[in-house]
Structures are given as C-alpha cells and as structure tokens.
Design an enzyme around this catalytic site. Structure first.
Site, PDB file in Angstrom:
ATOM      1  N   GLU A  94     -68.708  -6.776  34.226  1.00 48.99           N
ATOM      2  CA  GLU A  94     -69.351  -5.577  33.654  1.00 48.99           C
ATOM      3  C   GLU A  94     -68.431  -4.344  33.803  1.00 48.99           C
ATOM      4  O   GLU A  94     -67.818  -4.165  34.860  1.00 48.99           O
ATOM      5  CB  GLU A  94     -70.657  -5.317  34.425  1.00 48.99           C
ATOM      6  CG  GLU A  94     -71.436  -4.117  33.958  1.00 48.99           C
ATOM      7  CD  GLU A  94     -72.654  -3.815  34.860  1.00 48.99           C
ATOM      8  OE1 GLU A  94     -72.621  -4.170  36.064  1.00 48.99           O
ATOM      9  OE2 GLU A  94     -73.621  -3.234  34.356  1.00 48.99           O
ATOM     10  N   LYS A 129     -77.186  -3.403  27.378  1.00 45.31           N
ATOM     11  CA  LYS A 129     -77.965  -3.689  28.598  1.00 45.31           C
ATOM     12  C   LYS A 129     -79.331  -2.999  28.532  1.00 45.31           C
ATOM     13  O   LYS A 129     -79.418  -1.796  28.269  1.00 45.31           O
ATOM     14  CB  LYS A 129     -77.172  -3.195  29.807  1.00 45.31           C
ATOM     15  CG  LYS A 129     -77.768  -3.515  31.163  1.00 45.31           C
ATOM     16  CD  LYS A 129     -76.800  -3.007  32.238  1.00 45.31           C
ATOM     17  CE  LYS A 129     -77.284  -3.268  33.642  1.00 45.31           C
ATOM     18  NZ  LYS A 129     -76.332  -2.703  34.630  1.00 45.31           N
ATOM     19  N   CYS A 164     -75.903  -7.762  34.819  1.00 45.30           N
ATOM     20  CA  CYS A 164     -76.068  -7.253  36.193  1.00 45.30           C
ATOM     21  C   CYS A 164     -77.529  -6.999  36.574  1.00 45.30           C
ATOM     22  O   CYS A 164     -78.270  -7.947  36.815  1.00 45.30           O
ATOM     23  CB  CYS A 164     -75.187  -6.016  36.375  1.00 45.30           C
ATOM     24  SG  CYS A 164     -74.764  -5.682  38.106  1.00 45.30           S
TER      25      CYS A 164
HETATM   26  O1  AKG Z   1     -79.503  -4.667  41.255  1.00 47.12           O
HETATM   27  C1  AKG Z   1     -78.563  -4.449  41.997  1.00 47.12           C
HETATM   28  O2  AKG Z   1     -78.650  -4.570  43.220  1.00 47.12           O
HETATM   29  C2  AKG Z   1     -77.242  -4.009  41.456  1.00 47.12           C
HETATM   30  C3  AKG Z   1     -77.265  -3.727  39.990  1.00 47.12           C
HETATM   31  C4  AKG Z   1     -75.994  -3.139  39.513  1.00 47.12           C
HETATM   32  O3  AKG Z   1     -75.096  -2.916  40.274  1.00 47.12           O
HETATM   33  C5  AKG Z   1     -75.783  -2.865  38.097  1.00 47.12           C
HETATM   34  O4  AKG Z   1     -76.623  -3.213  37.262  1.00 47.12           O
HETATM   35  O5  AKG Z   1     -74.728  -2.302  37.766  1.00 47.12           O
END
Ligand code: AKG
Length: 271
Positions: free
Chosen positions: A40, A111, A146
């Site tokens: 990402e 996203k 993510c």
């Molecule tokens: O949910 C998490 O603990 C991390 C999510 C995250 O880092 C993101 O989506 O960029």
C-alpha cells in the site's frame, strides 16, 4: 499459479522516484510468475501524510506508467499496490492498480475504509464506494486494502461476487503484527479463499511497518510468510483447493441472511 509478494522497504531516505525505479526493477525480475503484488502507498509512504498532496497522481500517472512497463516486460499480472490518486473531482483516494500481462490497466479500487480516526486518510482522503473484482485466467481476484481487513462484510461482498483470490496490499504497523496475522488468516478461512497480503517494511513518517507478508490458502494454512525486512516472497498456489474446500465444507451455503437485529441494536439509549 506462482505468486510473488514484493515486501518493499519504504523509508524516509529514498525518494518516490528512486523507489519507483527500484520497484519496477524488482517486478521486471519476476518473469515466470503469474501474479506479482506490491504494498500500500509505497511511492509516497502510507504514513508520510505531508507528502501526499505533492505525491498524488492520476491513475495514468508516473507510477502507473512504470508499473505498466514492468508488468509487460515480465509478462505477469501485477497488482501494483496503491497510490495516492488525485481524482477528477480533486479529492485524494488510496487507489489500487491492477495490470495484465500486456501492461494494460485492467482495474482500479479506491480503498473503502479509511484508516486514521482523526488524522491521516480519514481526514485527507475520500472513501471509495465500489466493491471491485475481476475475472482472470488465474481465478477471480477481489480487492481490499490494509484497514479493510477489519471489515469482514467487505470480504463477504467480494466472495458473493465470485472472488477466489483476495489481494490485500498494506502498510500495517509493526506493533499490531499479531492482529495482522490473525486477520489475514481469518479472512482466508471464513471466505474459503486464497489471501495474498503484501505489507510494506521499514520505517518512515515515524511508523515502523510490520512486513510479515503472507500467502494463505483457504484452510488458513500459511504457504509462505516474510520476515520484517525487504523481501520478495514467492509461493506456489494450487487454485483447485478453493473449489475443493467449498465442496467439502460448504459453509458459505449455510449462511442465514435473515437474522433479525436485536431491538436495542445501535440505540443510543441501550443500557
Ligand atoms: O488497522 C490497522 O491496525 C492498521 C491499518 C492501516 O495501517 C492502514 O489501513 O493503513
């Protein structure tokens, strides 16, 4: 199917241009693979919010051009992770790019769940609204990024749309590595799908990223798992396992879609 997850190091000391060139070289080196995945927001960095405006690009911007050429050169399907996209409406999105073996951009996914609560994506980016899948000769790929991992309803929607391979680029924080491992395997087991989860490594913007990229089969078996540093993780995946487990344990058919909500659901006055 042979897949490689490129667990790229994303640091403060390398420019986006340098990282783009390095990522392209790593992808070009994967000739013979079927599918290659990047993490990402690896160009700007997922935690370098101050760089997002300057590093934002359209879906045919410099990252897309470099990744298209690399996919074509290696003749692989390339999920190029995500970029900070500047949309036609001027908003920023966290957008995944998928190229086919000829280098054509075949799908994008913005996203849906923005991470950050009162900072980061939640403040600076707009949310995607579309559940995205694509049929390929490898199987149907479904997109999630993510923080989306924490929202199983998205994954169920992807599977309802026929997904067999869930591809999840990430920049997950190192201090929540155990949650990452659990959630990646949980999504594989509950959706009876292959999960390819490719996380960034290294530190930038004051955040240490987890690494620990994983290829997991629908039994929840970890076929390959990376360490904490930069690494190209390769796995052989038997796609017949998806149909086999769905036939042997047809849990997706046993869903009860009509469970009534409790009367006090989401009521502010509930005790
Ligand atoms: O949910 C998490 O603990 C991390 C999510 C995250 O880092 C993101 O989506 O960029």
């Amino acid at each position: 199917m042979r897949v490689s997850l490129i667990q790229l190091l994303v640091s403060d000391t390398e420019s986006a241009d340098e990282r783009r060139a390095r990522a392209a070289a790593l992808v070009r080196g994967r000739a013979g693979d079927d599918l290659v995945v990047l993490p990402e927001l690896w160009t700007t960095g997922a935690w370098a919010y101050d760089d997002w405006q300057a590093g934002a690009e359209p879906v045919d911007g410099p990252t897309a051009r470099a990744m298209s050429a690399a996919a074509r050169s290696a003749a692989v399907w390339l999920h190029a992770g995500t970029v900070v996209e500047r949309g036609d409406d001027g908003s920023l999105y966290n957008t995944a790019l998928l190229f086919d073996r000829s280098g054509a951009l075949r799908r994008t996914y913005r996203k849906i769940h923005r991470y950050g609560f009162d900072t980061g994506e939640a403040v600076w980016m707009a949310a995607g609204r579309e559940v995205v899948t694509i049929g390929t000769e490898l199987g149907r790929l479904g997109f999630a990024t993510c923080y989306d991992l924490r929202f199983p309803e998205l994954f169920r929607a992807l599977v309802d749309a026929g997904t067999e391979i869930l591809v999840v680029p990430a920049a997950w924080p190192a201090r929540r590595r155990e949650q990452w491992r659990i959630l990646v395997r949980a999504r594989a087991v509950e959706e009876q799908a292959v999960v390819l989860a490719c996380c960034a490594s290294g530190s930038h913007g004051g955040m240490e990223q987890a690494g620990g990229s994983m290829a997991v089969d629908p039994w929840g078996t970890v076929l390959a798992e990376a360490g904490a540093g930069e690494e190209v993780l390769t796995a052989e995946i038997d796609m017949d396992v998806v149909a086999a487990i769905r036939a042997e344990l047809p849990v997706l058919q046993d869903r009860v879609l009509s469970i009534p909500a409790p009367e006090n659901a989401r009521s502010a006055s509930a005790p």
